[in-house]
Design a protein around this motif. Structure first.
Motif, PDB file in Angstrom:
ATOM      1  N   ALA A 182      40.659  42.009  36.377  1.00 15.73           N
ATOM      2  CA  ALA A 182      40.911  42.325  34.968  1.00 15.73           C
ATOM      3  C   ALA A 182      41.765  41.235  34.312  1.00 15.73           C
ATOM      4  O   ALA A 182      41.537  40.840  33.165  1.00 15.73           O
ATOM      5  CB  ALA A 182      41.607  43.671  34.854  1.00 15.73           C
ATOM      6  N   ASN A 235      42.475  41.087  24.331  1.00 15.75           N
ATOM      7  CA  ASN A 235      42.767  40.472  25.631  1.00 15.75           C
ATOM      8  C   ASN A 235      44.263  40.461  25.918  1.00 15.75           C
ATOM      9  O   ASN A 235      44.685  40.654  27.058  1.00 15.75           O
ATOM     10  CB  ASN A 235      42.216  39.039  25.655  1.00 15.75           C
ATOM     11  CG  ASN A 235      40.716  38.994  25.810  1.00 15.75           C
ATOM     12  OD1 ASN A 235      40.177  39.386  26.845  1.00 15.75           O
ATOM     13  ND2 ASN A 235      40.020  38.531  24.784  1.00 15.75           N
ATOM     14  N   ALA A 276      40.737  38.744  31.157  1.00 14.34           N
ATOM     15  CA  ALA A 276      41.538  38.634  29.945  1.00 14.34           C
ATOM     16  C   ALA A 276      41.946  37.193  29.669  1.00 14.34           C
ATOM     17  O   ALA A 276      41.940  36.724  28.525  1.00 14.34           O
ATOM     18  CB  ALA A 276      42.776  39.521  30.055  1.00 14.34           C
ATOM     19  N   ARG A 309      46.304  42.690  24.882  1.00 11.13           N
ATOM     20  CA  ARG A 309      46.676  44.081  25.229  1.00 11.13           C
ATOM     21  C   ARG A 309      46.351  44.375  26.682  1.00 11.13           C
ATOM     22  O   ARG A 309      47.098  45.083  27.366  1.00 11.13           O
ATOM     23  CB  ARG A 309      45.913  45.049  24.313  1.00 11.13           C
ATOM     24  CG  ARG A 309      46.316  46.524  24.553  1.00 11.13           C
ATOM     25  CD  ARG A 309      47.742  46.790  24.058  1.00 11.13           C
ATOM     26  NE  ARG A 309      48.199  48.109  24.416  1.00 11.13           N
ATOM     27  CZ  ARG A 309      48.891  48.409  25.507  1.00 11.13           C
ATOM     28  NH1 ARG A 309      49.245  47.436  26.370  1.00 11.13           N
ATOM     29  NH2 ARG A 309      49.289  49.651  25.757  1.00 11.13           N
ATOM     30  N   VAL A 310      45.234  43.821  27.187  1.00 10.44           N
ATOM     31  CA  VAL A 310      44.885  44.005  28.601  1.00 10.44           C
ATOM     32  C   VAL A 310      45.961  43.404  29.487  1.00 10.44           C
ATOM     33  O   VAL A 310      46.403  44.018  30.471  1.00 10.44           O
ATOM     34  CB  VAL A 310      43.502  43.378  28.901  1.00 10.44           C
ATOM     35  CG1 VAL A 310      43.239  43.347  30.409  1.00 10.44           C
ATOM     36  CG2 VAL A 310      42.406  44.157  28.202  1.00 10.44           C
ATOM     37  N   ALA A 369      48.998  45.552  29.435  1.00  7.87           N
ATOM     38  CA  ALA A 369      48.822  46.763  30.252  1.00  7.87           C
ATOM     39  C   ALA A 369      48.968  46.443  31.731  1.00  7.87           C
ATOM     40  O   ALA A 369      49.585  47.209  32.495  1.00  7.87           O
ATOM     41  CB  ALA A 369      47.457  47.383  29.969  1.00  7.87           C
ATOM     42  N   ILE A 370      48.397  45.269  32.147  1.00  4.82           N
ATOM     43  CA  ILE A 370      48.524  44.867  33.552  1.00  4.82           C
ATOM     44  C   ILE A 370      49.977  44.627  33.896  1.00  4.82           C
ATOM     45  O   ILE A 370      50.466  45.010  34.967  1.00  4.82           O
ATOM     46  CB  ILE A 370      47.662  43.615  33.810  1.00  4.82           C
ATOM     47  CG1 ILE A 370      46.176  43.948  33.708  1.00  4.82           C
ATOM     48  CG2 ILE A 370      47.985  43.005  35.169  1.00  4.82           C
ATOM     49  CD1 ILE A 370      45.268  42.744  33.783  1.00  4.82           C
TER      50      ILE A 370
END
Length: 484
Positions: free
Chosen positions: A6, A467, A10, A469-470, A473-474
């Protein structure tokens, strides 16, 4: 999907959006830059082990409408050809002058005729005879000036040809260099769009001088041909044009007689093969030097020999023997009945009647070679001179005039021809300019659209935010796992 995959997805998305925003910024910054073509990022899905792995930037696409570009270049050559001709025709119209203008040829002739009429009414008035001499000097001077201006225009065209040939050669060398740099840049995997923009500008510059055709070759190289098929560049060695200008063009010089043609790859081009390079400003300069200006010179010489011949007739001035010059002379030689080249530049007043040269104006009344003054009341010679100017006579051998006409009518014909040529040329220029402007507008519409670019920028902003935001989140997930 794993956290690592993920994160990789991103990051590739961020890289793609970064390239995209750079491209949009470049497009917006170069909306009005000549030769600039709209860029767009080429993207494709990236797979890792058969699974989706983000996005890959394949390169930058340079959008060019090849057909529209070729049309615009053809229109640019036509407009350059027409504008070069019109500039010359306007200049020649100023040289000839319109009826009533103080510097015009017709005005100089009218003043000379008026002085003759006044002197014929009072042949005993020395001042009026002197005015006739001054009018003759002014008329000859105007013909001299007009002829010199025509030859100056031919010399200017000759120099322009030399400059444009040098520009074509240097531009072709630059295209060869850019072909190599573009191929090398693409082989290294880098974007060559800016180099292709520069090459388009250089080729556009050539296209105003010569109408050209461009053919795309392997490795994004271009080959260039004239519209009529002469090869300018096809490979790594361009063709070479040459030209040897003269210092000052003379009336008796013409193509092949004192004036050079183009040299193409070491071979001089035959006059009938110059059409291979016609259609742009280069062809227009050759046409000015070899056809337009010589045609006007011929008209001026025809006026000069008509003026000389009419006033050298023994029936008009009985003191003259056949072949002797009257009021006007050729500085180089006696003017014959056939139009001699360059007579308009050499025409002068007979020194025997020119007060400024020690001449005696009474000879206008008595006769150029009279042994002594006739009775002061004698006016037959003066009336004869005036009637000779007004008499309808056939055109002289070698001239382009038709039918019988007075000298004033011949002068008016030359003025009318000059104005008609200018009007016709301006009409052609207006048509080619409109076509060129329309094609330029179509190119602009087909190029960078600022509204579309702003919409694309918003899309990139949204993709960047997604991207980012991904990744955020990670980061939160990793921090949570580390705190457990």
């Amino acid at each position: 999907m794993s956290i690592a995959r993920a994160l990789s997805n991103a990051l590739t998305g961020l890289s793609a959006t970064s390239r995209g925003t750079e491209t949009v910024a470049a497009n917006l910054a170069n909306v009005m830059t000549p030769g600039y073509a709209r860029r767009e990022v080429a993207l494709s899905p990236q797979s890792l082990g058969g699974n989706f792995g983000g996005v890959r930037v394949d390169g930058i696409i340079r959008h060019v409408n090849a057909g529209l570009l070729a049309e615009a270049r053809g229109a640019a050559a036509s407009r350059s050809d027409a504008s070069t001709r019109v500039a010359h025709l306007r200049q020649m119209e100023q040289v000839i002058g319109l009826p009533g203008e103080a510097h015009g040829l017709e005005t100089a002739l009218s003043r000379f005729q008026a002085a003759l009429s006044s002197a014929a009414a009072r042949p005993d008035d020395e001042l009026r005879l002197a005015e006739v001499a001054h009018g003759a000097v002014a008329l000859a001077g105007r013909l001299n000036a007009a002829s010199n201006a025509v030859q100056a225009a031919r010399t200017e065209a000759e120099q322009a040809i030399s400059s444009e040939v040098a520009l074509i050669n240097s531009s072709l060398d630059r295209v060869v260099y850019l072909n190599r740099r573009i191929a090398a840049t693409q082989a290294e995997g880098h974007d060559s769009s800016s180099l292709q923009d520069e090459r388009q500008v250089v080729v556009d510059r050539i296209a105003t001088i010569l109408p050209i055709q461009q053919v795309l070759r392997e490795g994004s190289a271009v080959a260039l041909f004239t519209r009529e098929g002469a090869v300018l560049l096809d490979g790594t060695s361009p063709s070479r044009l040459g030209f040897s200008p003269v210092g000052q063009v003379q009336p008796e010089q013409s193509l092949g007689i004192g004036l050079a043609s183009l040299v193409f790859n070491g071979q001089e081009i035959a006059p009938d093969q110059l059409r291979l390079f016609a259609g742009g400003s280069l062809g227009a300069h050759f046409d000015i030097r070899d056809r337009l200006a010589p045609r006007l010179q011929n008209d001026l010489d025809a006026l000069a020999v008509d003026l000389h011949t009419r006033l050298s007739d023994p029936q008009v001035d009985p003191s003259l023997a056949p072949g002797q010059s009257g009021i006007f002379i050729d500085r180089a030689q006696p003017a014959g009945p056939v139009v001699p080249l360059g007579l308009a530049s050499r025409l002068a007043i007979n020194g025997s009647v020119d007060p400024s040269a020690g001449g005696e104006p009474w000879r206008l009344r008595a006769g150029i070679t009279a042994s002594g003054p006739e009775p002061a009341s004698k006016s037959s010679v003066l009336f004869g001179l005036l009637e000779a100017l007004n008499a309808p006579e056939p055109p002289r051998p070698g001239s382009t005039f038709t039918g019988t006409a007075s000298l004033a009518a011949r002068f008016a014909t030359v003025g009318a021809r000059t104005v008609s040529a200018r009007v016709e040329g301006e009409g052609g220029l207006a048509v080619t300019s409109v076509r060129y402007s329309l094609l330029q507008s179509r190119q602009m519409a087909d190029g960078v659209d600022s509204d579309a670019e702003m919409q694309r920028l918003l899309q990139y902003e949204q993709a960047y935010a997604a991207n980012a935001r991904v990744i955020q989140a990670i980061d939160e997930m990793l921090n949570y796992l580390l705190r457990m």
